[in-house]
Design an enzyme around this catalytic site. Structure first.
Site, PDB file in Angstrom:
ATOM      1  CG  ASP A  33      34.243  50.466   7.429  1.00 25.22           C
ATOM      2  OD1 ASP A  33      33.225  49.819   7.666  1.00 25.22           O
ATOM      3  OD2 ASP A  33      34.249  51.514   6.682  1.00 25.22           O
ATOM      4  CB  ILE A  34      39.164  50.975  12.090  1.00 28.57           C
ATOM      5  CG1 ILE A  34      38.171  51.669  13.169  1.00 28.57           C
ATOM      6  CG2 ILE A  34      39.270  51.999  11.266  1.00 28.57           C
ATOM      7  CD1 ILE A  34      38.844  52.735  14.102  1.00 28.57           C
TER       8      ILE A  34
END
Lengths: 533, 506
Positions: free
Chosen positions: B435-436
């Site tokens: 996600d990052i």
């Protein structure tokens, strides 16, 4: 399966779609190769060379079209050739489908499958069969050579015993494949080369070729070039005006101008106006690679070289690749060969494990589907957009440079806002604290502790903001260890006369002590690991 | 009796604690800072032992020694990758200790109350000045423990406040306790030492937040009843409710949000200590509790900000229903690459950025990453690490792992420091993060993570993603990065993949 190449019938066309080399490769794919007698002669490939490569030389075009299952040629087929198509035959050629309705209808009526080489999608995988690019590359190179042929001076600057020679100045308009090839040729001949393109993202490519990119003082949201398949799109009238103004400024200085600006399926845009031609020095040369589509310069005469009244030569040839037939044929034949490789996929038989290679016109394949214009009595043009799209990096949104005054104003505003929020917070905080103090009967002993509490929270907030991000885990471990200060409570209570209290306090002491030692030790372990390089 | 010496010692300890937290602003000063903390704690404990806590001092010392042994075992055995679990489980101890101390206070109040009754006096009755409590007769008073004496001399208002404080302390402590235990179980996953297995995904009982709200409402009712003098049973019920809230609240939060949860629990354990400090009238407890509480609160805030989510939405669990429209469909395909391809690209690259994530921790690949870094640096290439604030399961988790593997901290950079450098980077290697590095956070307004600051690694010339398989990972959000033209997927367990890669790079 037989693959055959007829002699090009279009007048002045020297190229051929099959070379002895490509024939050898095609035979490896399992095809029998046919060639019409004399098809390669003008590109420098004699019938004997073909025979050496194992190609059957067929006497007449009629016999070849009849015998071959797949016909590969260069030029868009003439009506006479279209008549020779038959059911189930595959034709691979330039076809110009956008302006060749009759051709497609004829092919459809005959039931032939036509693959148009100019329709090969512009994706990485299909680059090896992108005949437009390979032809454009030749055109760009030849344009410079042709210009040099008609230009009375050196390209490169020289200082000789007989005097100083200034270098030629070359402007290339449109930095597509042809433009880049022209830039490369021109710089390697030693000319000072300038290049312009409506897509600012190609500036880097231009500069990497050693030319100088001409920037316009014009701000416009450009459509992402990649969204249109890597081709330029139509620009706004304001942009066009800014562009013309820049050209007008450059025109008197330029010795050679090569225009390559084409927009797919449109008349070529007029970029080099009559007045620019008039402002150029006598002896200058303009090569208009867009002559086929009406020319970037309106004075251009298609397929001809003219000299204007002020002595500027304008070259409007459209057959540059054909003028370098040997090179063009080699590249084109290779493109065709790659197309055939894609049309002949390896299939593994599940049961026997044997690999077989057979001709298969796969309409699921993005590249083949995109290039096919008629298939099984259907016109399949225009193709659906390809599934895989090349997406170029988005242009960064430019943050407008702030003037010093604006900056100062902004800082002042930020400072004001900060002061405001801080004062508000302080006021609210003070009101809350005062409110607690004003509760009737609130004992002073509580207030003393309360002050300690508020100040500690305050210190905590001040201190923790400075903790480095990388040390957040040690911070948690340390705070965890010191939150075991609750042990003091248990220590005070354990000496009670009540057994229950003693027991609970003892448990409390034990747990807190685990935490103190565990927390601090683990923090030390972590911190010891952080090293500088 | 709290004498002047104890209070003086507390002042010293308090200052040392503040310095200890402040010292964490830099790697070098941190090494000194942790000693401040240790010394501060030692002073506080010793001062208490010789002062007000002298009763049963020997037992106390034995208990502390026992705790020390257990703590030592825990701290030396733990793998750096298990740090989040350790921190979580330690918070539970603080929470439980706070509950015990709170109950003790209640028992003591009842005990003193009984003594007053026996003497025919009213506890908390005040003298003519309206402030000072009348107190017990001298001989009885002297017979009490120091804590008993403290309560015995309180007026009724003070006892009322004391009860408010201990209710708060017990409630927060109980929430912290069960919450931490659940957080531990979720972080440890299959390695959890708990007898029951706990699902790492967000799970709630039917009723969801209504149940939490009901439990909280009931807690308030019981608290009022307790303050009204309904007896200790209300306190016990209140504790049970708080235990339930802690359990249910954290159960409802997905594993990906654990960094916030752990720092939030950290904060709670501080507030619990502070509340207990009030009820015991101990300033040091208040000071340290407030420090820890605000530290945890700030960490939670930083974490939430890094995920572009409000604290409330994290605590209420799950990715909120903020997204109105369809998520953008991801086009293209994931193209795989083998170790040779990666090695060749690394040989040619000049600047390399490595983006580690939780996957690296899970695969224990940090040593291999460090070895790769050393070899590449030996070839004169610029190798840097980009750390997203919420990478891993604990704030700063990645930094600790890389430090363990002896990666120098000056090449480990924060998101803000490195994000602008990606366009000039030849190769970005994403190891076990998802996600990052998700570009949907910027491109797709309907993505559940829209607006979350991300590492813009796709701007690098080439991106390699080391990933176990084609799945969507912890949060279940599709990542368009994997489908980009300049992205190649390097499938396989991070450690095994890096092993083969190291074989190709000498």
């Amino acid at each position: 399966m037989k693959i055959g190449t007829p002699k090009e019938v279009f007048g002045g066309e020297n190229r051929v779609a099959m070379t002895p080399d490509s024939a050898r490769q095609l035979q490896k794919l399992g095809y029998d190769c046919l060639i019409e007698s004399g098809a390669g002669a003008r590109a420098g490939f004699s019938d004997a060379l073909y025979e050496d490569a194992g190609v059957t030389v067929v006497k007449t075009a009629a016999a070849l079209w009849k015998e071959a299952d797949i016909v590969a040629k260069v030029r868009q087929p003439e009506p006479a050739e279209l008549k020779r198509l038959r059911e189930g035959q595959t034709l691979i050629s330039f076809f110009n489908p956008a302006a060749n309705e009759e051709g497609m209808e004829a092919a459809k009526a005959k039931g032939a499958n036509v693959i148009a080489m100019e329709m090969v999608p512009r994706i990485s995988r299909a680059q090896k069969m992108d005949a437009l690019s390979s032809m454009a590359n030749i055109a760009g190179y030849r344009a410079v050579i042709e210009a040099g042929n008609n230009f009375g001076r050196f390209f490169t600057g020289q200082v000789t015993a007989a005097g100083k020679v200034p270098p030629a100045k070359v402007l290339v308009v449109g930095a597509g494949v042809a433009g880049l090839a022209a830039i490369g040729t021109s710089t390697s001949l030693g000319a000072i080369t300038y290049a312009f393109d409506v897509r600012p993202e190609v500036a880097e490519q231009v500069e990497s070729m050693g030319a100088e990119f001409v920037f316009l003082d014009f701000e416009e949201e450009q459509q992402d070039g990649a969204a249109t398949g890597g081709y330029a799109s139509v620009s706004s009238p304001e942009f066009a005006a800014a562009q013309l103004a820049k050209f007008r400024e450059l025109a008197p200085e330029m010795d050679i101008v090569i225009t390559t600006a084409l927009i797919p399926n449109r008349e070529a845009p007029e970029l080099w106006t009559k007045d620019m031609v008039e402002s150029m020095k006598p002896g200058s040369v303009i090569v208009d690679l867009a002559a086929e589509k009406g020319g970037n310069c309106k004075l251009t005469v298609k397929d001809e070289k003219i000299v204007t009244d002020n002595g500027v030569t304008i070259i409007g040839y459209t057959d540059f690749p054909s003028r370098m037939a040997a090179q063009a044929s080699t590249l084109y034949a290779t493109n065709i060969r790659h197309m055939m490789t894609d049309l002949t996929p390896k299939v593994k038989n599940e049961e026997t494990g044997e690999e077989t290679q057979e001709f298969f016109h796969n309409m699921e394949d993005d590249v083949i589907r995109g290039a096919t214009v008629t298939y099984k009595n259907e016109i399949t043009f225009p193709p659906p957009p390809p599934k895989v799209q090349a997406i170029a990096a988005k242009p960064k949104e430019k943050v407008p440079e702030l003037t010093p005054e604006e900056k100062r104003a902004q800082e002042a505003a930020a400072f004001k806002a900060q002061t405001k929020s801080q004062v508000t917070l302080l006021a609210v905080g003070a009101a809350l604290v005062l409110g607690v103090g004003l509760i009737p009967g609130m004992p002073a002993s509580f207030m003393q502790h309360f002050i300690v509490f508020v100040l500690s929270v305050f210190i905590g907030f001040q201190v923790i903001w400075n903790v480095a991000h990388s040390l957040h885990t040690p911070l948690m471990a340390v705070t965890n260890a010191i939150s075991s200060i609750i042990i003091l409570g248990a220590l005070i209570q354990i000496g009670s006369s009540s057994l229950l209290i003693t027991l609970l306090a003892a448990l409390g002491i034990f747990m807190a002590s685990v935490n103190i030692f565990g927390g601090f030790l683990v923090t030390r372990r972590m911190l010891a690991m952080f090293q500088k390089s | 009796m709290e004498n002047a010496f104890t209070i003086a010692a507390y002042v010293v300890a308090g200052i040392l604690f503040i310095l200890s937290l402040g010292g964490l602003s830099g790697q070098e000063s941190a090494k000194r800072a942790v000693w401040y903390g240790i010394v501060g704690m030692a002073i506080a404990v010793v001062a208490t032992l010789v002062g007000p806590g002298s009763g049963l001092g020997v037992v106390s010392i034995i208990l502390i020694a026992l705790g020390a042994a257990v703590g030592y075992q825990l701290a030396t055995k733990v793998e750096m990758t298990q740090m989040p679990e350790l921190v979580a489980i330690m918070h539970s101890l603080v929470g439980l200790a706070a509950v015990f101390v709170g109950f003790n206070a209640d028992i003591m109040i009842n005990y003193i109350g009984n003594m007053y009754d026996a003497e025919g006096l009213v506890m908390g009755a005040v003298q003519a000045d309206g402030i000072t409590a009348i107190g017990l007769p001298k001989e009885l008073y002297d017979g009490l423990s120091s804590f008993g004496q403290l309560i015995a001399k309180k007026s009724s208002v003070e006892i009322g406040i004391l009860r408010v404080e201990l209710v708060l302390g017990i409630w927060i402590g109980a929430v912290t306790f069960t919450g931490s235990v659940i957080a531990y179980a979720k972080l440890a996953g299959r390695d959890s030492k708990l007898p029951v297995e706990i699902d790492t995904s967000a799970k709630q009982l039917p009723g969801g937040h209504m149940l939490n709200a009901a439990a909280a409402g009931l807690s308030i009712i019981f608290a009022i009843m307790y303050l009204g003098g309904s007896g200790s049973w209300t306190l016990i019920l209140l504790t049970l409710l708080a235990l339930f809230i802690g359990y249910h609240l954290i159960m409802g939060i997905g594993g990906a949000d654990m960094p916030v949860v752990v720092s939030m629990l950290n904060s709670y354990s501080g507030w619990a200590a502070a509340a207990i400090g009030f009820s015991l009238g101990n300033d040091l407890l208040i000071v340290v509790g407030a420090l820890v509480g605000s530290s945890g609160a700030i960490l939670s805030y930083i974490m939430c900000k890094a995920m572009n989510r409000s604290f409330v939405s994290v605590i209420l669990g799950g990715f909120g229903g903020a997204s109105g429209g369809e998520q953008m469909a991801v086009e293209g395909e994931q193209v795989a690459i083998d170790a040779e391809g990666v090695a060749a690209a690394l040989e040619e690259a000049d600047s390399i950025v490595i983006i580690p994530g939780y996957g690296m921790a899970v695969a224990q690949a940090q040593q291999n990453v460090a070895e790769l870094t050393r070899r590449l640096r030996a070839k004169g290439k610029t190798v840097r690490f980009a750390i997203h604030p919420v990478a891993g399961r604990l704030p700063g988790h990645m930094n600790v792992l890389l430090a363990e593997a002896k990666v120098p901290y000056d090449i480990v950079l924060e998101m803000d420091e490195i994000n602008d450098d990606f366009p000039d980077t030849d190769v970005a290697i994403v190891i076990g993060s998802n996600d990052i590095v998700n570009p949907a956070a910027q491109d797709d307004p309907n993505s559940p993570i829209a607006g979350m600051p991300v590492l813009e690694c796709w701007k690098a010339k080439q991106v390699f993603v080391s990933k176990r398989g084609q799945g969507t990972g912890y949060s279940g959000i599709e990542n368009p990065l994997f489908f980009k033209e300049n992205t190649r997927m390097f499938y396989g367990d991070a450690k095994a993949s890096l092993d083969t890669l190291l074989g190709k790079i000498t």
